[in-house]
Enzyme design. Structure first.
Site, PDB file in Angstrom:
ATOM      1  N   LEU A 330       3.339   6.614  -3.848  1.00 49.10           N
ATOM      2  CA  LEU A 330       3.599   7.224  -5.149  1.00 49.10           C
ATOM      3  C   LEU A 330       2.939   8.602  -5.202  1.00 49.10           C
ATOM      4  O   LEU A 330       1.741   8.749  -4.937  1.00 49.10           O
ATOM      5  CB  LEU A 330       3.063   6.341  -6.269  1.00 49.10           C
ATOM      6  CG  LEU A 330       3.662   4.933  -6.364  1.00 49.10           C
ATOM      7  CD1 LEU A 330       3.092   4.200  -7.576  1.00 49.10           C
ATOM      8  CD2 LEU A 330       5.179   4.988  -6.444  1.00 49.10           C
ATOM      9  N   GLY A 371      -3.769   0.322  -3.048  1.00 48.34           N
ATOM     10  CA  GLY A 371      -3.679   1.526  -3.863  1.00 48.34           C
ATOM     11  C   GLY A 371      -2.266   1.734  -4.366  1.00 48.34           C
ATOM     12  O   GLY A 371      -1.661   0.868  -4.996  1.00 48.34           O
ATOM     13  N   ASP A 372      -1.702   2.911  -4.094  1.00 49.00           N
ATOM     14  CA  ASP A 372      -0.337   3.218  -4.542  1.00 49.00           C
ATOM     15  C   ASP A 372       0.639   3.228  -3.367  1.00 49.00           C
ATOM     16  O   ASP A 372       1.674   3.891  -3.425  1.00 49.00           O
ATOM     17  CB  ASP A 372      -0.319   4.578  -5.245  1.00 49.00           C
ATOM     18  CG  ASP A 372      -0.832   5.706  -4.349  1.00 49.00           C
ATOM     19  OD1 ASP A 372      -1.389   5.404  -3.273  1.00 49.00           O
ATOM     20  OD2 ASP A 372      -0.666   6.882  -4.714  1.00 49.00           O
ATOM     21  N   GLU A 373       0.332   2.484  -2.308  1.00 50.18           N
ATOM     22  CA  GLU A 373       1.200   2.424  -1.138  1.00 50.18           C
ATOM     23  C   GLU A 373       1.927   1.084  -1.071  1.00 50.18           C
ATOM     24  O   GLU A 373       1.326   0.026  -1.233  1.00 50.18           O
ATOM     25  CB  GLU A 373       0.387   2.626   0.140  1.00 50.18           C
ATOM     26  CG  GLU A 373      -0.198   4.024   0.279  1.00 50.18           C
ATOM     27  CD  GLU A 373      -0.862   4.229   1.637  1.00 50.18           C
ATOM     28  OE1 GLU A 373      -0.943   3.248   2.399  1.00 50.18           O
ATOM     29  OE2 GLU A 373      -1.280   5.353   1.930  1.00 50.18           O
TER      30      GLU A 373
END
Length: 465
Positions: A330, A371-373
């Protein structure tokens, strides 16, 4: 006073079945003629009933207490073990990360896992544990204190920016403490699992003893009236044998069966208690298995489960069926967190997870790597072009606005695509997808980029064929 019609019908049906199977019980004339024998038989069966009821009641109470104690202790210690693993991972990630959202998130994880360990350890002290388990628990708590002391020193160095010193503390000087913490947790878990198994074995032995006593008394009664002894055997021995069968399966690790409860007496209560215990065990094991393979926030597969799915897809890739690995990151997620708070970030991650799941097939795997992965495994596409079309569709779906407390969050993403033909291992495939994703981010973000063996990474708009 007359009986209700339904009750009369049930009683009549039961009596009819008894007369059909055992004529001696339906022949009242014979019963009245041999009243002296009947009284003797009644005395024997009264003794059977009293002994059986008392024995089954004691057995039920003992088994219920033992199962609930052991299962509760096992559940609490499993939660502690999970918190230990999560905290150690968070500590290492804290040391290796830079100051910012991720480090704050790791500190929150450390605080939450500390609280979880304290709560569950306190609950364990309220459970009647065996002496060896109490000794193991005390030793484990001592190791927890050592670990926290070493951890705090390492975190202090990490917060001060001394990454090398923090790494040395945690990976060299405190490595033995970390291993000892896990080993002691595993040892106590092993003792609790063995306690559950021992309880099962004891229950089997108690059930066998109860059956022997019951059958012995029934044989005495059968000398006077064989038919009555058969009826008694059917009503008492059968559920006990079924209970033993279920307990034997539990001892072998099979929790899928349960006792068929036909009555509300002590045997029925024992069956209900065993069934309740099996349900608790099944839930505990399912939760352990699920938490070990899924992300806690989004419910998506984690990295470990993704690797399993990749290994399972290897034969497809080798046979020429298109298999693809997509890495998704993201863009601007940290800014959303900083501006709207972590709650907004969590809601955004959950919304993106739902969109990814809705945009792929049931046979595909969507995972959160941290996280955002995110990652998506597309297994068995018709053509490679279909893979890129799915990637475009995912990108479009992700970038739709997410409502949040009267405003809108606007996520963006970069996607890397790596095709798998079975010629490389899983690690290399994931590295290729990661490189493609970073190529997308460095070339402007908000786009899909594929990995190419010859040119490292090329945008989709220049893909040939």
């Amino acid at each position: 006073m007359s009986e209700p019609a339904g009750a009369v019908g049930d009683v009549a049906s039961t009596r009819h079945r008894q007369r059909s199977a055992y004529p001696i019980f339906g022949n009242r004339r014979i019963s009245t003629k041999i009243i002296s024998v009947a009284l003797a038989v009644a005395s024997v069966f009264a003794a059977v009933g009293v002994v059986g009821l008392m024995g089954n009641r004691d057995l039920t109470e003992h088994q219920d207490h033992q199962y609930r104690t052991n299962v509760m202790a096992l559940s609490r210690m499993a939660a502690v073990r999970s918190a230990v693993s999560a905290q150690q991972e968070a500590v290492l990630s804290h040391i290796l990360s830079d100051e910012g959202f991720h480090r704050r998130n790791y500190e929150l994880i450390i605080a939450r896992t500390d609280a979880a360990m304290d709560v569950n350890l306190a609950e364990l002290h309220h459970i009647e544990l065996a002496r060896t388990q109490v000794v193991a628990l005390t030793a484990f708590e001592g190791t927890v204190r050592l670990w926290r002391s070493a951890r705090d020193v390492g975190l202090t160095a990490s917060r001060a920016g001394n990454r090398n010193q923090a790494t040395s503390i945690m990976l060299v000087r405190s490595a033995a403490v970390a291993r000892s913490l896990k080993d002691r947790a595993d040892a106590l878990l092993g003792q609790l699992v063995e306690a559950v198994a021992l309880g099962v074995r004891n229950a089997q032995a108690s059930s066998r003893n109860a059956e022997r006593l019951t059958l012995l008394l029934l044989i005495l009664g059968g000398l006077v009236a064989v038919a009555l002894a058969v009826v008694a055997a059917r009503t008492i021995s059968r559920p006990i044998r079924e209970t033993m069968d279920v307990l034997a399966r539990v001892a072998r690790g099979d929790l899928s069966h349960q006792v068929e409860v036909r009555t509300k007496d002590e045997i029925g209560q024992m069956g209900n208690s065993l069934n309740d215990t099996l349900a608790i065990l099944r839930d505990a094991f399912e939760q352990l298995q699920h938490s070990a393979s899924h992300d806690g926030l989004t419910g998506l597969a984690n990295r470990a489960l993704l690797r399993e799915r990749l290994n399972a897809a290897a034969p497809h890739a080798l046979s020429g069926v298109p298999v693809a690995m997509l890495f998704i990151d993201l863009d601007g997620f940290k800014e959303i967190n900083d501006r709207h708070g972590h709650a907004a970030g969590d809601q955004l991650l959950v919304a993106v997870s739902h969109r990814l799941l809705a945009a792929v097939r049931g046979a595909d795997t969507v995972a959160r790597l941290g996280g955002d992965e995110f990652a998506v495994l597309l297994d068995g596409m018709d053509t490679e072009e279909d893979t890129y079309a799915v990637a475009d569709r995912l990108l479009e779906s992700i970038q739709e606005a997410v409502p949040y407390e009267g405003t809108e969050l606007h996520p963006r993403a970069s996607i890397g695509v790596a095709m798998w033909r079975g010629d490389i291992d899983v690690e290399q495939l994931m590295q290729n997808a990661d490189l493609a994703m970073y190529a997308a981010k460095t070339s402007g973000k908000g786009k899909v980029t594929r990995f190419d063996d010859w040119t490292a990474a090329v945008p989709l708009d220049v893909r040939v064929g």
